[in-house]
Motif scaffolding. Structure first.
Motif, PDB file in Angstrom:
ATOM      1  N   ILE A  79      31.596  42.382  48.290  1.00 58.22           N
ATOM      2  CA  ILE A  79      30.769  41.212  48.617  1.00 58.22           C
ATOM      3  C   ILE A  79      29.439  41.278  47.871  1.00 58.22           C
ATOM      4  O   ILE A  79      29.028  40.305  47.218  1.00 58.22           O
ATOM      5  N   ILE A  80      28.763  42.415  47.959  1.00 57.22           N
ATOM      6  CA  ILE A  80      27.443  42.556  47.325  1.00 57.22           C
ATOM      7  C   ILE A  80      27.548  42.474  45.805  1.00 57.22           C
ATOM      8  O   ILE A  80      26.755  41.789  45.151  1.00 57.22           O
ATOM      9  N   SER A  81      28.523  43.163  45.229  1.00 57.14           N
ATOM     10  CA  SER A  81      28.642  43.175  43.768  1.00 57.14           C
ATOM     11  C   SER A  81      29.022  41.801  43.221  1.00 57.14           C
ATOM     12  O   SER A  81      28.545  41.406  42.152  1.00 57.14           O
ATOM     13  N   THR A 104      29.891  45.508  39.938  1.00 54.91           N
ATOM     14  CA  THR A 104      29.154  44.353  39.419  1.00 54.91           C
ATOM     15  C   THR A 104      29.469  44.124  37.947  1.00 54.91           C
ATOM     16  O   THR A 104      29.650  42.976  37.510  1.00 54.91           O
ATOM     17  N   ILE A 105      29.548  45.193  37.178  1.00 51.77           N
ATOM     18  CA  ILE A 105      29.872  45.084  35.752  1.00 51.77           C
ATOM     19  C   ILE A 105      31.261  44.471  35.559  1.00 51.77           C
ATOM     20  O   ILE A 105      31.474  43.619  34.696  1.00 51.77           O
ATOM     21  N   LEU A 106      32.211  44.885  36.377  1.00 50.09           N
ATOM     22  CA  LEU A 106      33.571  44.331  36.267  1.00 50.09           C
ATOM     23  C   LEU A 106      33.587  42.852  36.619  1.00 50.09           C
ATOM     24  O   LEU A 106      34.261  42.051  35.955  1.00 50.09           O
ATOM     25  N   TYR A 107      32.870  42.478  37.658  1.00 48.96           N
ATOM     26  CA  TYR A 107      32.816  41.054  38.025  1.00 48.96           C
ATOM     27  C   TYR A 107      32.112  40.229  36.945  1.00 48.96           C
ATOM     28  O   TYR A 107      32.510  39.085  36.668  1.00 48.96           O
ATOM     29  N   LEU A 108      31.086  40.802  36.338  1.00 49.98           N
ATOM     30  CA  LEU A 108      30.411  40.101  35.240  1.00 49.98           C
ATOM     31  C   LEU A 108      31.379  39.864  34.083  1.00 49.98           C
ATOM     32  O   LEU A 108      31.367  38.786  33.457  1.00 49.98           O
ATOM     33  N   ALA A 109      32.203  40.859  33.799  1.00 52.38           N
ATOM     34  CA  ALA A 109      33.200  40.709  32.735  1.00 52.38           C
ATOM     35  C   ALA A 109      34.171  39.584  33.057  1.00 52.38           C
ATOM     36  O   ALA A 109      34.642  38.880  32.147  1.00 52.38           O
ATOM     37  N   GLY A 110      34.483  39.408  34.320  1.00 51.96           N
ATOM     38  CA  GLY A 110      35.376  38.315  34.708  1.00 51.96           C
ATOM     39  C   GLY A 110      34.698  36.961  34.673  1.00 51.96           C
ATOM     40  O   GLY A 110      35.302  35.965  34.257  1.00 51.96           O
ATOM     41  N   LEU A 111      33.439  36.911  35.083  1.00 49.61           N
ATOM     42  CA  LEU A 111      32.724  35.637  35.138  1.00 49.61           C
ATOM     43  C   LEU A 111      32.500  35.031  33.756  1.00 49.61           C
ATOM     44  O   LEU A 111      32.510  33.802  33.597  1.00 49.61           O
ATOM     45  N   VAL A 112      32.286  35.885  32.744  1.00 49.85           N
ATOM     46  CA  VAL A 112      32.027  35.357  31.398  1.00 49.85           C
ATOM     47  C   VAL A 112      33.288  34.763  30.773  1.00 49.85           C
ATOM     48  O   VAL A 112      33.198  34.072  29.748  1.00 49.85           O
ATOM     49  N   THR A 113      34.454  35.010  31.358  1.00 48.35           N
ATOM     50  CA  THR A 113      35.696  34.451  30.819  1.00 48.35           C
ATOM     51  C   THR A 113      35.970  33.038  31.331  1.00 48.35           C
ATOM     52  O   THR A 113      36.890  32.383  30.846  1.00 48.35           O
ATOM     53  N   ILE A 114      35.175  32.583  32.307  1.00 49.88           N
ATOM     54  CA  ILE A 114      35.395  31.247  32.877  1.00 49.88           C
ATOM     55  C   ILE A 114      34.766  30.195  31.962  1.00 49.88           C
ATOM     56  O   ILE A 114      33.559  30.248  31.696  1.00 49.88           O
ATOM     57  N   PRO A 115      35.537  29.231  31.473  1.00 49.36           N
ATOM     58  CA  PRO A 115      34.985  28.187  30.598  1.00 49.36           C
ATOM     59  C   PRO A 115      33.945  27.342  31.323  1.00 49.36           C
ATOM     60  O   PRO A 115      34.148  26.959  32.485  1.00 49.36           O
TER      61      PRO A 115
END
Length: 287
Positions: free
Chosen positions: A81-83, A167-178
């Protein structure tokens, strides 16, 4: 054999040999000794499944399992949740984004034991002293010395340090969203909550699966934080399975018995991880 294949074998074989010597062989040796009565020294005899049967009858082992799973489940939920919230905030258009990312990742590179000892001092000395001066009676006692509250301090430290990697893993996922998806959603009048549930979360579902599985696995194997902060105490209130195996095997002369406990726990972790992956991947398809 071509030069390319020869180079491949020259690079991989040494690594495989080292892996076998320092990982596979000790694991197989531990499984072997779990069927004996070896104390870590001296002679031994085969006892079959006696150690495994005794593990299921041991109340101390049961308590350690209950504590470990309570700790792992609560910590896994809090970390994700926090990350995820931090990742969404860091992914937004804000100043000093890269600097903030580096700051949030710093806890991940720190030694777990050192962090544990630092927070031990904070909980036992710093917070009670400050609370006493401010007149906050509820914080004047060391929570690590309370059987009912000690686990909360361990959760706080473990979550604080684990959030960085997730958090780093979620950031990697978020940048893939158009970005076009969000623009279309804004045109349709979708609010933040709807954009999250219908765009963000489905698109980062694979990253959510990875984070959940890795976090749960790591928290189930918790050892360093407990060793540094409470040593499994007060009493046995914060004794995890990993700590119990270490103490019983290397300090209590129960090498074979705790080897059986370790084998069982390895199976438990594998089963939990497989169930998580199957369930979460099924949710990815449904999304």
């Amino acid at each position: 054999m071509s030069k390319q294949k020869a180079a491949f074998f020259l690079m991989t074989i040494p690594a495989m040999v080292l892996f076998f010597i320092f990982h596979t062989y000790p694991a197989l040796q531990g499984i072997f000794y779990s069927f004996t009565n070896w104390k870590g020294y001296g002679d031994w005899d085969f006892v079959g499944f006696k150690n495994y049967m005794n593990v299921f009858k041991d109340d101390r082992v049961l308590h350690a399992y209950l504590f470990t799973f309570k700790f792992a489940i609560i910590s896994t939920i809090l970390v994700n949740i926090i990350s995820l919230l931090l990742a969404m905030g860091l992914n937004a258009k804000i100043k000093f984004k890269k600097t903030l990312r580096a700051i949030y990742f710093m806890p991940n590179i720190l030694s777990i034991l050192i962090v544990g000892y630092i927070f031990n001092f904070i909980f036992s000395q710093l917070i009670p002293t400050i609370a006493e001066k401010l007149g906050i009676d509820s914080l004047t006692t060391n929570i690590l010395g309370d059987q009912d509250l000690a686990w909360i301090g361990i959760v706080i430290v473990a979550v604080w340090q684990a959030v960085a990697f997730n958090t780093i893993l979620y950031l990697a996922g978020l940048v893939t969203i158009p970005a076009d998806l969000y623009e279309a959603a804004n045109i349709d009048g979708a609010n933040i909550w709807k954009r999250f549930w219908h765009i963000t979360f489905p698109m980062i579902a694979p990253f959510f699966t990875i984070n959940m599985v890795l976090a749960m696995k790591n928290f189930l194997m918790v050892f360093d934080q407990i060793m540094a902060m409470t040593g499994g105490g007060p009493g046995q209130a914060t004794e995890s399975i990993a700590l119990l195996i270490y103490r019983g095997g290397f300090e209590g002369g129960e090498f074979a018995y705790q080897s059986a406990n370790a084998v069982i726990y390895f199976i438990v972790i594998v089963v939990v991880s497989v169930i998580q992956i199957r369930f979460l991947q099924r949710r990815e398809v449904e999304m």
